[in-house]
Design a protein around this motif. Structure first.
Motif, PDB file in Angstrom:
ATOM      1  N   LYS A 177      15.869  15.416  52.305  1.00 50.17           N
ATOM      2  CA  LYS A 177      17.067  15.983  51.695  1.00 50.17           C
ATOM      3  C   LYS A 177      18.226  15.005  51.907  1.00 50.17           C
ATOM      4  N   PHE A 178      18.684  14.422  50.807  1.00 46.48           N
ATOM      5  CA  PHE A 178      19.761  13.426  50.888  1.00 46.48           C
ATOM      6  C   PHE A 178      20.736  13.633  49.732  1.00 46.48           C
ATOM      7  N   MET A 179      22.029  13.587  50.063  1.00 43.67           N
ATOM      8  CA  MET A 179      23.065  13.694  49.028  1.00 43.67           C
ATOM      9  C   MET A 179      24.045  12.532  49.155  1.00 43.67           C
ATOM     10  N   LEU A 180      24.336  11.896  48.019  1.00 47.84           N
ATOM     11  CA  LEU A 180      25.389  10.900  47.930  1.00 47.84           C
ATOM     12  C   LEU A 180      26.656  11.609  47.475  1.00 47.84           C
ATOM     13  N   VAL A 181      27.723  11.474  48.265  1.00 49.51           N
ATOM     14  CA  VAL A 181      28.993  12.148  47.995  1.00 49.51           C
ATOM     15  C   VAL A 181      30.050  11.102  47.675  1.00 49.51           C
ATOM     16  N   LEU A 182      30.762  11.287  46.585  1.00 52.67           N
ATOM     17  CA  LEU A 182      31.741  10.310  46.111  1.00 52.67           C
ATOM     18  C   LEU A 182      33.155  10.823  46.349  1.00 52.67           C
ATOM     19  N   ASN A 183      33.798  10.279  47.355  1.00 53.50           N
ATOM     20  CA  ASN A 183      35.173  10.608  47.707  1.00 53.50           C
ATOM     21  C   ASN A 183      36.089   9.567  47.057  1.00 53.50           C
ATOM     22  N   VAL A 184      36.133   9.597  45.724  1.00 54.38           N
ATOM     23  CA  VAL A 184      36.787   8.542  44.950  1.00 54.38           C
ATOM     24  C   VAL A 184      37.805   9.134  43.990  1.00 54.38           C
ATOM     25  N   GLY A 185      38.760   8.281  43.559  1.00 53.63           N
ATOM     26  CA  GLY A 185      39.764   8.713  42.603  1.00 53.63           C
ATOM     27  C   GLY A 185      39.447   8.331  41.177  1.00 53.63           C
ATOM     28  N   GLY A 186      38.380   7.541  40.985  1.00 56.91           N
ATOM     29  CA  GLY A 186      37.992   7.104  39.659  1.00 56.91           C
ATOM     30  C   GLY A 186      36.544   6.665  39.664  1.00 56.91           C
ATOM     31  N   PRO A 187      36.015   6.293  38.509  1.00 53.79           N
ATOM     32  CA  PRO A 187      34.596   5.946  38.417  1.00 53.79           C
ATOM     33  C   PRO A 187      34.194   4.759  39.280  1.00 53.79           C
ATOM     34  N   VAL A 188      32.965   4.810  39.769  1.00 53.65           N
ATOM     35  CA  VAL A 188      32.304   3.672  40.389  1.00 53.65           C
ATOM     36  C   VAL A 188      30.967   3.495  39.668  1.00 53.65           C
ATOM     37  N   ASP A 189      30.476   2.271  39.670  1.00 52.82           N
ATOM     38  CA  ASP A 189      29.229   1.968  38.972  1.00 52.82           C
ATOM     39  C   ASP A 189      28.048   2.331  39.856  1.00 52.82           C
ATOM     40  N   LEU A 190      27.368   3.411  39.524  1.00 52.24           N
ATOM     41  CA  LEU A 190      26.251   3.915  40.325  1.00 52.24           C
ATOM     42  C   LEU A 190      24.897   3.398  39.856  1.00 52.24           C
ATOM     43  N   THR A 191      24.899   2.443  38.940  1.00 48.06           N
ATOM     44  CA  THR A 191      23.642   1.950  38.371  1.00 48.06           C
ATOM     45  C   THR A 191      22.590   1.603  39.427  1.00 48.06           C
ATOM     46  N   PRO A 192      22.939   0.891  40.506  1.00 50.29           N
ATOM     47  CA  PRO A 192      21.900   0.489  41.468  1.00 50.29           C
ATOM     48  C   PRO A 192      21.323   1.646  42.282  1.00 50.29           C
ATOM     49  N   VAL A 193      21.969   2.825  42.279  1.00 48.35           N
ATOM     50  CA  VAL A 193      21.510   3.915  43.148  1.00 48.35           C
ATOM     51  C   VAL A 193      21.183   5.179  42.354  1.00 48.35           C
ATOM     52  N   LEU A 194      20.918   5.037  41.083  1.00 48.66           N
ATOM     53  CA  LEU A 194      20.667   6.217  40.256  1.00 48.66           C
ATOM     54  C   LEU A 194      19.363   6.922  40.593  1.00 48.66           C
ATOM     55  N   GLU A 195      18.526   6.306  41.424  1.00 49.20           N
ATOM     56  CA  GLU A 195      17.311   7.005  41.843  1.00 49.20           C
ATOM     57  C   GLU A 195      17.614   8.145  42.809  1.00 49.20           C
ATOM     58  N   VAL A 196      18.806   8.139  43.380  1.00 49.59           N
ATOM     59  CA  VAL A 196      19.223   9.257  44.230  1.00 49.59           C
ATOM     60  C   VAL A 196      19.294  10.509  43.369  1.00 49.59           C
ATOM     61  N   GLU A 197      18.725  11.611  43.859  1.00 50.66           N
ATOM     62  CA  GLU A 197      18.579  12.805  43.020  1.00 50.66           C
ATOM     63  C   GLU A 197      19.646  13.860  43.248  1.00 50.66           C
ATOM     64  N   ASN A 198      20.503  13.656  44.233  1.00 53.16           N
ATOM     65  CA  ASN A 198      21.608  14.590  44.476  1.00 53.16           C
ATOM     66  C   ASN A 198      22.893  13.784  44.643  1.00 53.16           C
ATOM     67  N   ILE A 199      23.777  13.886  43.668  1.00 54.99           N
ATOM     68  CA  ILE A 199      25.043  13.147  43.710  1.00 54.99           C
ATOM     69  C   ILE A 199      26.178  14.113  43.402  1.00 54.99           C
ATOM     70  N   LEU A 200      27.164  14.149  44.295  1.00 57.48           N
ATOM     71  CA  LEU A 200      28.327  15.023  44.131  1.00 57.48           C
ATOM     72  C   LEU A 200      29.581  14.185  44.037  1.00 57.48           C
ATOM     73  N   LEU A 201      30.344  14.348  42.962  1.00 56.67           N
ATOM     74  CA  LEU A 201      31.683  13.777  42.876  1.00 56.67           C
ATOM     75  C   LEU A 201      32.635  14.749  43.567  1.00 56.67           C
ATOM     76  N   LEU A 202      32.881  14.478  44.844  1.00 56.17           N
ATOM     77  CA  LEU A 202      33.786  15.315  45.631  1.00 56.17           C
ATOM     78  C   LEU A 202      35.223  15.114  45.177  1.00 56.17           C
ATOM     79  N   SER A 203      35.537  13.883  44.795  1.00 59.00           N
ATOM     80  CA  SER A 203      36.883  13.469  44.410  1.00 59.00           C
ATOM     81  C   SER A 203      37.800  13.468  45.640  1.00 59.00           C
ATOM     82  N   GLN A 204      39.105  13.556  45.407  1.00 59.72           N
ATOM     83  CA  GLN A 204      40.107  13.549  46.478  1.00 59.72           C
ATOM     84  C   GLN A 204      40.986  14.770  46.262  1.00 59.72           C
ATOM     85  N   LEU A 205      40.808  15.755  47.150  1.00 57.60           N
ATOM     86  CA  LEU A 205      41.265  17.117  46.895  1.00 57.60           C
ATOM     87  C   LEU A 205      42.430  17.556  47.764  1.00 57.60           C
ATOM     88  N   GLY A 206      43.113  16.592  48.389  1.00 55.85           N
ATOM     89  CA  GLY A 206      44.200  16.956  49.275  1.00 55.85           C
ATOM     90  C   GLY A 206      43.760  16.970  50.717  1.00 55.85           C
TER      91      GLY A 206
END
Length: 810
Positions: A177-206
């Protein structure tokens, strides 16, 4: 920590809405987890979780809750403390090298290191730390920070580093069980890691971003956001989108911005505009489309077919006929976000829009027109997977609005698709899609009266020339330098960005206090008050730049003389609530949620004595490299305008509180932003870059508008009378005031072609306030008034408008 009841209440409100701003990009059913467990936590955002960006978008809240802290509080046992400690040491060493490089570059360019360092982002370092953590699951939190004053770069920012790629892929192999979490304000190129099956754009929420992650991992909250910007691999980003020149930026793509381009030309994207998954599943069925006059209304039945409670966003797009004017494959026309739906529950939700909102601008006739043909209505849950369900047929062209043009044509032709977009396929024609005929008489041509005048009040007529000049520039103390350089030029509220002049208070004209945004109210945490006003204890924004100053303590003392009270005055505090960044709010696709955030801001403005919030920021996500995209909402003008209107309503429901929509307009690059010239066609300007402002002005009546730093087709936006008077006031119906962005004489011009803006020309164009104000601005305007290049009549008009707004807020 002494946290006020107001802080607790607002923190609770923000925590309750955060999950709606997150976007689940990939899932395989492993999450949510059954409960707290032993967790292997990695990544640069695990301990140093970002709440937002830097610059005017920063908010000085009482605390920030990291992912690590929130997960531990939720009951997780973090097994990777050694890895996180080692990473922290590596970052400290990398920071020193980064600062030295900034100073070196500044010296080579002969500029102040403060300007070179403002908004600069330290590249993510490469490193080797053994992955020795164990656990029932693993999470990697990847962060990227952006900031005012600098733009993003590809290497180690938009692109992942080799260390990040290797670590993420290894964790994906090691843990079931593995999740990649993106604490980012804009897009990043996820091409090299698209085999990951759980990806959450957490963003920046305060400040409570970490809690959002804990709530989502445990299934207490379900992600329900949708992307407001297309995510594309860096290699697929077209060179057509000109960016990064110091002097000129050519918007050769014309109206084909974001999904309008990528979907039309068939680019293979990572994640399309409007995309987002949920822990649950939904089924959407379109009802019958109805046409009442020019208003199209469709009901949709949405059923939760999964096992978790959640929300869905139904999106309606239109394919417009390509006639005289070329068109994108689809444009967003409307949407609805459902209420919470329990498993097996159904609900009916309605989307409505006016056909006139789909009008295109014809440069030749200077008109907004609907061309004859078939307008195909399509629905879906993202922009790439759509189903046609109705056709609106128009038998002849309609002129929706006739306007005047004051803009120069660019030195290029806008991009056009190689083949015209076909509105309705043969298969769709045979499928029996209902066709509704739009009566051309349902839409009456709007004609703009450009000859309306302002009635100057007797009060203004009695003012001296000197008084009028002071009213037209922000309040300054001494020469107007120092605090104004870093967004701290006020005396009414400590740490406020600025205020209107105090020179006429004895005439019954009070000052307005202005505080930065858009992620909350940016004022000082600690302050003291004496007979001269409120003073900051230190300066948080300056301290953020202290690494780039030779002697920070000495400079702070000389510029501000505010380090501590001199006569025993008591040090006070005010802490603001950090709301989600603009992009995250747009990802909610929930206007009520965004209005609630505006309500939070408006309440705190009242408490702190702030009259004008220098937000919302609503420039278009034209290019992924723009350093302030995190502050802005979307690549789509409808989303941008609706979100800005919603937050404006939330703020301005509070008495004595107004917003400042910014940056008007085409301010889409931070590099040399005060001197960069945005070159574009009038069609692109009106359909993409001005439309959001029009929506916000007409739906929410913001108190003020802030003009942008940049030039537009060779003339500074704040000096363009046709933009400020003809379009903003006459066409859009704006009845507030226009202020400039913070024009500082010391800002270096990194280009060679374009001059700085001029205070007198700004006033002559109908700009009511030149901010933050300085003695130079006063002298400039006075000289122009004396030599006749600036008239007293125009200053009287500006003053009449300004005093009206002051009296409505102060």
């Amino acid at each position: 920590m002494n946290i006020s009841d107001r802080e607790r209440k607002n923190a609770g409100l923000v925590r309750g809405l955060q999950a709606e701003c997150t976007v689940l990009l990939k899932k395989n059913g492993d999450f949510p987890l059954d409960g707290p467990c032993r967790l292997a936590l990695y990544g640069n955002g695990a301990r140093n979780t970002l709440r937002g960006g830097t610059g005017s978008g920063e908010v000085y809240s009482h605390f920030t809750v990291s992912a690590e802290k929130a997960l531990e509080k939720a009951g997780f046992t973090i097994t990777t403390k050694d890895w996180l400690d080692t990473y922290d040491e590596i970052v400290k060493k990398s920071r020193k090298a980064f600062v030295n490089d900034i100073k070196k570059r500044a010296k080579e360019k002969h500029v102040n290191p403060v300007f070179e360092g403002m908004g600069a982002v330290m590249p993510e370092p490469d490193y080797k730390i053994p992955l020795e953590g164990e656990g029932d699951a693993a999470v990697y939190v990847l962060s990227r920070i952006c900031g005012e004053g600098n733009d993003r770069v590809a290497e180690k920012d938009i692109l992942l580093t080799s260390t990040e790629i290797n670590t993420i892929l290894e964790l994906n192999r090691q843990f079931d069980k593995f999740m990649l979490v993106l604490n980012v304000g804009g897009p990043v190129d996820l091409t090299p890691v698209l085999e990951v099956e759980n990806i959450l754009l957490l963003s920046q929420l305060g400040a409570l971003t970490g809690y959002a992650l804990a709530d989502i991992l445990l299934g207490k909250k379900t992600p329900s956001g949708k992307l407001a910007t297309t995510w594309v691999s860096w290699d697929e980003y077209p060179e057509l989108f000109d960016f990064g020149d110091a002097d000129d930026t050519r918007y050769k793509e014309g109206i084909y911005v974001g999904y309008r381009y990528f979907n039309t030309v068939g680019t293979k994207v990572l994640f399309p505009f409007g995309y987002g998954l949920s822990y649950t599943e939904f089924g959407v069925t379109a009802g019958k489309a109805e046409l009442d006059g020019e208003t199209v209304t469709t009901s949709f039945e949405v059923e939760n077919t999964g096992s978790c409670t959640g929300k869905e966003v139904v999106q309606v797009y239109v394919s417009k006929p390509s006639g005289k004017l070329d068109q994108p494959s689809t444009v967003l026309a409307g949407w609805v976000k459902t209420d919470k739906l329990a498993p097996c529950a159904k609900g009916t939700f309605t989307v409505s829009f006016d056909m006139s909102s789909l009008a295109s601008y014809d440069t030749e006739s200077t008109s907004y027109i609907l061309e004859k043909g078939e307008y195909v209505l399509k629905y879906g849950v993202n922009s790439a997977e759509l189903t046609s369900y109705a056709v609106i047929r128009l038998d002849k062209d309609i002129v929706v609005r006739k306007v005047e043009s004051t803009f120069e044509a660019p030195d290029f032709e806008d991009f056009k698709p190689e083949t015209a977009v076909s509105s309705l396929s043969i298969a769709e024609e045979k499928s029996g899609i209902p066709v509704l005929k739009l009566n051309s008489k349902a839409i009456k041509t709007e004609t703009i009266d450009y000859n309306t005048t302002v009635e100057v009040t007797d009060e203004v007529k009695e003012l001296l020339d000197e008084d009028l000049v002071y009213l037209n520039i922000g309040a300054f103390f001494g020469g107007g330098i120092g605090g104004s350089m870093i967004g701290n030029a006020g005396r009414l509220v400590a740490g406020a960005a600025g205020e209107t002049t105090e020179k006429l208070r004895d005439r019954g004209i009070p000052s307005l206090s202005m505080a930065d945004g858009p992620a909350g109210v940016r004022i000082s945490q600690k302050y003291w008050v004496d007979e001269t006003g409120a003073h900051t204890v230190g300066n948080e924004m300056l301290e953020g730049l202290a690494d780039f100053l030779p002697k920070p303590a000495v400079i702070m003392g000389k510029l501000f003389n505010r380090s501590k009270p001199k006569n025993g005055e008591q040090i006070e505090t005010h802490y603001a609530t950090a709301i989600p960044i603009g992009t995250a709010l747009a990802q909610s696709w929930n206007l009520k949620l965004v209005e609630k955030c505006g309500d939070i801001v408006g309440g705190e403005m009242q408490e702190f004595g702030v009259h004008l919030w220098l937000a919302p920021a609503m420039n278009i996500h034209r290019h992924v490299r723009c350093g302030r995209n995190f502050e802005y909402y979307s690549e789509d003008p409808l989303i941008s305008g609706k979100m800005a209107a919603a937050i404006t309503k939330g703020v301005q429901k509070h008495s004595n509180c107004g917003v400042t929509i910014k940056h008007f307009c085409v301010n889409n690059q931070e590099y040399n932003r005060c001197f960069n010239n945005s070159i574009l066609s009038e069609r692109a300007l009106r359909e993409i870059y001005l439309r959001g402002y029009e929506i916000c002005v007409k739906e929410a009546r913001p108190a003020t508008v802030m003009s942008s730093y940049n030039l537009l087709n060779g003339v500074h936006t704040n000096e363009r009378r046709g933009l400020l008077e003809d379009i903003l006031r006459k066409e859009f119906g704006f009845d507030g005031i226009v202020m400039t962005d913070w024009i500082i004489d010391a800002v270096p011009n990194l280009g060679t072609k374009h001059p700085k803006s001029d205070a007198a020309r700004i006033a002559a164009a109908g700009g009511e306030i030149v901010m933050p104000g300085s003695k130079l601005d006063y002298n400039n305007m006075t000289a122009a008034l004396n030599d006749g290049t600036l008239t007293r009549e125009q200053l009287e008009i500006n003053a009449t408008r300004l005093i009206k707004v002051i009296r409505s807020l102060a």
